[in-house]
Design a protein around this motif. Structure first.
Motif, short mmCIF file in Angstrom:
data_model
loop_
_atom_site.label_atom_id
_atom_site.label_comp_id
_atom_site.label_asym_id
_atom_site.label_seq_id
_atom_site.Cartn_x
_atom_site.Cartn_y
_atom_site.Cartn_z
N PRO A 1 0.84 -1.19 0.00
CA PRO A 1 0.00 0.00 0.00
C PRO A 1 0.87 1.24 0.00
N PRO A 2 0.49 2.28 -0.75
CA PRO A 2 -0.79 2.44 -1.42
C PRO A 2 -0.87 1.87 -2.82
N TYR A 3 0.15 1.13 -3.24
CA TYR A 3 0.16 0.62 -4.61
C TYR A 3 -0.53 -0.72 -4.71
N GLN A 4 -1.28 -0.92 -5.79
CA GLN A 4 -1.92 -2.20 -6.07
C GLN A 4 -1.14 -3.02 -7.08
N VAL A 5 -0.30 -2.36 -7.85
CA VAL A 5 0.52 -3.04 -8.84
C VAL A 5 1.93 -2.47 -8.75
#
Length: 259
Positions: free
Chosen positions: A58-62
């Motif tokens: 988080p905050p990244y999903q990829v």
């Protein structure tokens, strides 16, 4: 805002992480974010970032790993974001390096690195992303006050940021008819709160935070800025509006700075 796909290029820096958090926050509508290489992907809207070679956090999903200063790397990051989210609505250009050396001591490698990381990456990623951006999409670049305010030892960084702002205006003109808005933010010093003397040059009396920059980026990517394009928004606590005389002349300093 909900459900947009957001690609953050240069995703590992504190500013980029704060930007991704702003998009991924539930009260922001939950954009999806992606990042990798030095760029990443993450959540809320969906957020992808480029240049992280570990699983997304988080905050990244990829999380993407690509050299986005190259045509192949930029295309791979864009394609991976679209594949993951089914769409790409917001592109954030936050990649940069800052070689510090006088002009005569700046090496060819430092010069190329400074320009490639910021300007070369921005060009390559925009060229790859623009055919995939729908009407209503937004590109927001992270520039710097150093694009217009000179400081010792930053020839490559200043030239790259100035070029970035020129590119932003060009893209805004050319892609406005397609419904794509292109803007930039220009932060002053971010962090370094342990240097009290630095704040003397900032009318607001403090240096900035990553969250200050993130809020401005989120605004420029939002519908609230739907009639804003080709703009460079200072996020510098007033640094760029202040005459040096206001700080150098004791009589002027006395008018607004406390003893």
């Amino acid at each position: 805002m909900s459900g947009r796909g957001v690609l953050v290029v240069g995703a590992s820096s504190p500013i980029a992480v704060a930007i991704a958090e702003a998009f991924a926050a539930p009260d922001a509508g939950g954009a999806r974010t992606a990042g990798g290489g030095d760029q990443v992907a993450g959540g809320g809207d969906r957020v992808a970032g480029v240049a992280l070679e570990q699983p997304p956090t988080p905050p990244y999903q990829v999380a993407l790993a690509a050299d986005c200063s190259t045509a192949a790397g930029a295309q791979a990051a864009v394609d991976a974001t679209v594949e993951a989210f089914g769409r790409l609505d917001v592109l954030v250009l936050a990649a940069a390096v800052m070689p510090v050396a006088p002009v005569t001591e700046t090496t060819d490698e430092q010069w190329r690195a400074g320009l490639d990381a910021t300007l070369g990456t921005a060009f390559a990623v925009c060229r790859a992303a623009l055919p995939r951006l729908p009407r209503g999409a937004a590109i927001v670049a992270v520039s710097s006050v150093n694009a217009t305010l000179a400081a010792p030892g930053l020839p490559a960084y200043a030239a790259a940021k100035a070029g970035l702002e020129g590119l932003i205006r060009q893209l805004a003109l050319e892609y406005g008819p397609a419904g794509v808005r292109v803007n930039a933010v220009a932060p002053g010093m971010i962090g370094n709160a342990d240097l009290p003397h630095v704040t003397d040059g900032y009318p607001l009396g403090r240096v900035g935070t990553p969250a200050d920059v993130a809020g401005a980026v989120h605004y420029l990517a939002s519908a609230a800025a739907g009639f804003v394009t080709g703009a460079v928004l200072p996020v510098d606590g007033g640094l760029s509006i202040a005459s040096p005389a206001a700080y150098l002349r004791p009589d002027l300093r006395a008018r607004f700075l406390p003893d």
